[in-house]
Design a protein around this motif. Structure first.
Motif, short mmCIF file in Angstrom:
data_model
loop_
_atom_site.label_atom_id
_atom_site.label_comp_id
_atom_site.label_asym_id
_atom_site.label_seq_id
_atom_site.Cartn_x
_atom_site.Cartn_y
_atom_site.Cartn_z
N TYR A 149 74.01 90.57 -14.43
CA TYR A 149 73.63 89.67 -15.52
C TYR A 149 73.00 88.39 -14.97
CZ TYR A 149 73.95 86.65 -19.59
OH TYR A 149 73.65 85.79 -20.60
N THR A 150 73.58 87.85 -13.92
CA THR A 150 73.06 86.63 -13.29
C THR A 150 71.65 86.85 -12.77
OG1 THR A 150 75.28 85.92 -12.69
CG2 THR A 150 73.46 84.92 -11.49
N THR A 160 67.38 82.76 -4.33
CA THR A 160 68.73 82.98 -4.87
C THR A 160 68.94 84.45 -5.24
OG1 THR A 160 68.82 80.71 -5.68
CG2 THR A 160 70.36 82.29 -6.66
N VAL A 161 67.96 85.02 -5.92
CA VAL A 161 68.08 86.43 -6.32
C VAL A 161 68.14 87.32 -5.08
CG1 VAL A 161 66.91 88.35 -7.48
CG2 VAL A 161 67.05 86.11 -8.59
N THR A 162 67.31 87.02 -4.10
CA THR A 162 67.33 87.79 -2.86
C THR A 162 68.71 87.72 -2.21
OG1 THR A 162 64.97 87.41 -2.49
CG2 THR A 162 66.27 88.08 -0.58
N ASP A 205 74.89 93.92 -1.71
CA ASP A 205 74.36 95.26 -1.40
C ASP A 205 73.95 95.99 -2.68
OD1 ASP A 205 73.54 97.21 0.35
OD2 ASP A 205 75.51 98.16 0.49
N MET A 206 73.17 95.29 -3.51
CA MET A 206 72.79 95.81 -4.82
C MET A 206 71.80 96.97 -4.74
SD MET A 206 74.67 94.18 -6.89
CE MET A 206 74.04 94.14 -8.55
N LEU A 235 67.59 97.63 -10.65
CA LEU A 235 67.42 96.18 -10.61
C LEU A 235 66.75 95.77 -9.31
CD1 LEU A 235 68.05 93.46 -11.98
CD2 LEU A 235 70.23 93.47 -10.76
N PHE A 236 67.17 96.40 -8.23
CA PHE A 236 66.58 96.12 -6.92
C PHE A 236 65.09 96.45 -6.92
CE2 PHE A 236 65.50 97.28 -2.58
CZ PHE A 236 65.94 96.17 -1.89
N VAL A 237 64.73 97.61 -7.43
CA VAL A 237 63.33 98.04 -7.48
C VAL A 237 62.51 97.10 -8.35
CG1 VAL A 237 61.79 99.87 -8.29
CG2 VAL A 237 63.79 100.45 -6.92
N LYS A 238 63.06 96.70 -9.47
CA LYS A 238 62.37 95.77 -10.37
C LYS A 238 62.07 94.46 -9.65
CE LYS A 238 63.01 93.33 -14.74
NZ LYS A 238 63.89 93.07 -15.87
#
Length: 91
Positions: free
Chosen positions: A10-11, A36-38, A45-46, A53-56
């Motif tokens: 969500y964050t 921050t997102v990175t 380990d998303m 979400l990682f691909v997006k």
């Protein structure tokens, strides 16, 4: 564990929404959002827990890197650094 996962997901989604709404003139703010997102994706380990979400996010970084007309060079450089950091962890 699941509550933490959804909280981080969500964050990240919220930060990406803020990034989309920020203009190129808010480059420093946008750059910090990307970092921050990175960091969140790397630390948690998303890539394994939320691959979509990682691909997006990777697609967003690539869009920023190739948009030489509308995106500042500083923001593009930050996107490249984020991609490099992910490449170190997930070659």
């Amino acid at each position: 564990m699941h509550l933490l996962f959804f909280s981080i997901e969500y964050t990240v989604a919220s930060l990406l929404n803020i990034h989309q709404q920020a203009s190129n003139s808010a480059s420093l703010f946008s750059r910090q959002i990307l970092v921050t997102v990175t960091s969140l994706l790397v630390v948690r380990d998303m890539v394994k827990e939320a691959p979509e979400l990682f691909v997006k996010f990777v697609e967003l970084l690539l869009e920023i890197v190739v948009d030489t007309k509308r995106i500042s060079r500083h923001l593009r450089a930050t996107a490249c650094q984020c991609l490099q950091e992910m490449e170190v962890l997930w070659p």
